[in-house]
Enzyme design. Structure first.
Site, PDB file in Angstrom:
ATOM      1  CB  SER A 154      14.787   7.710  15.804  1.00 24.96           C
ATOM      2  OG  SER A 154      15.858   7.061  15.674  1.00 24.96           O
ATOM      3  CE  LYS A 188      16.840   8.827  12.081  1.00 22.35           C
ATOM      4  NZ  LYS A 188      17.034   8.335  13.499  1.00 22.35           N
ATOM      5  CE1 TYR A 211      14.677   5.456  10.946  1.00 20.64           C
ATOM      6  CE2 TYR A 211      15.685   4.417  12.668  1.00 20.64           C
ATOM      7  CZ  TYR A 211      14.990   4.963  12.066  1.00 20.64           C
ATOM      8  OH  TYR A 211      14.624   6.119  13.530  1.00 20.64           O
TER       9      TYR A 211
END
Length: 398
Positions: free
Chosen positions: A60, A63, A173
């Site tokens: 992640s 991102k 999320y």
């Protein structure tokens, strides 16, 4: 030796952490600290040292780069932040909003969604989606179709899910950044790997970033393997047998699919910290850092983190739950400071293999902590990273 270094070395000695890399720097390109210890693999024939140029799955932590790339597309006039993206992504939201599950029929109950999904929503997790492995009802929907979570090689197969709420009204999320990466590909006509290489990595002189490390001969012998602790976070760590964090993706996953070295990632973070004009103009930098959640969505975000121990572990970044949090396109924005650790306005996020990054603009520093160990965001490992962040905060203050 600093206390945080002793803590990391003890974790290696106790077989809690096979290896790690730490780097902190400032906006002028100076390195405040760099260090790496341990091994990149628990398999003997690949147990080379974990170094600053060891290649890791950053999950992640991808991102923030996808957000920068998306804003570059906005600057190019290829897309706007607030237009309906369905013309480019026709499968997004096609199942409507899930309201329940009919166990007798083994099928999901949905209502149509009439609210357009926008790039702004994708980058701020207000788009109606949630990761299927986070939601029991979505897992039942997957099972009813003979599927497993996050399955398939493409973004469409992994992330075309029923929505959980009307877009723009809450926070969950999910795969918004994966969809944003696919949107970048659609409007630019380039793969996300090519786009980022041309527009982000090459301008900054970064070579150790890619979505496809297996295609890079220069990365083969530097890539770390995953290891895991027991479910309760205790050791000893064991090898995971070639675990694939992308679960068979052939697409570039803008939310979770990049690979990088710690040295490469901190170079990117320093460019973000100094608002490098090679990447974005000032208005776009302001948009990247701006809090994106209205009061309703902000409350949903903070309640979401507190909703279970799993949510707090995965999303809480080892921060007290009473500290108010916002979401920016860059990552989680901490509205209050934490004494000895960070100033108010610090932005941070992490990656599944117990990795973290932060940008403390007020202190003028940024930092990254690399590892490749599960369970996701293991509290014992994140506590080590907190110690590193505190030490760098003190060093910057001194």
């Amino acid at each position: 030796m600093a206390n945080f270094e002793e803590a990391y070395e003890k974790a290696i000695k106790d077989k809690i952490l096979p290896g790690y890399a730490l780097i902190a720097g400032d906006k002028n390109g100076n390195i405040l600290y760099s260090g790496a210890k341990g091994v990149r693999s628990l398999v003997e024939d690949s147990a080379g040292p974990f170094q600053l140029d060891t290649i890791c799955a950053i999950a992640s932590m991808t991102k923030i780069m996808t957000s920068v790339a998306a804003l570059q597309c906005v600057e190019d006039g290829l897309i706007t932040l607030d237009e309906d993206v369905s013309s480019h992504l026709p499968s997004i939201g096609k199942y409507g909003i899930m309201t329940g599950f009919d166990d007798d029929k083994n099928e999901v109950i949905t209502v149509p969604n009439a609210t357009p999904i926008t790039l702004r929503m994708l980058l701020s997790h207000t788009n109606g989606h949630e990761s299927d492995w986070f939601n029991p009802m979505l897992m039942k929907w997957r099972a009813s179709r003979g599927e497993t979570s996050f399955c398939g090689p493409t973004v469409e197969e992994k992330s075309t899910l029923p929505l959980l709420y009307e877009p723009g009204t809450s926070f969950r999320y999910g795969a918004g950044s994966d969809w944003a990466g696919k949107l970048i590909e659609k409007v630019s006509g380039k793969t996300l790997d090519t786009f980022m290489n041309e527009r982000i990595w090459t301008p900054l002189g970064i070579k150790d970033m890619t979505f496809y490390p297996k295609r890079r001969a220069d990365m083969t012998d530097r890539t770390a393997r995953f290891s895991t602790l027991k479910e309760d976070g205790s050791g000893p760590a064991t090898d995971m047998g070639g675990f694939d964090v992308t679960f068979g993706a052939t697409d570039c996953l803008g939310g979770a699919g990049a690979f990088a070295s710690a040295s490469a990632f901190v170079t990117f973070l320093q460019a973000v910290l100094r608002r490098d004009e090679q990447l974005l103009n000032e208005a776009s930098w302001a948009e990247l850092f701006r809090p994106q959640l209205d009061e309703r969505c902000k409350r949903a975000f903070n309640d979401y983190i507190k909703s279970s121990p799993l949510h707090e572990q995965y999303l809480g970044m080892c921060l007290p739950t009473n500290i108010e949090k916002q979401w920016s396109f860059a990552g989680m924005l901490v509205e209050q400071g934490q004494e000895g650790r960070m100033n108010e306005g610090t932005i941070c996020w992490g990656g599944v293999p117990s990795m973290t990054w932060y940008i403390d603009a007020k202190a003028g520093i940024c930092g990254v902590a690399f590892a490749q160990i599960l369970p996701p965001m293991s509290p014992s490992i994140l506590k080590l990273h907190e110690g590193f962040q505190r030490a760098m905060f003190g060093k910057a203050g001194a």
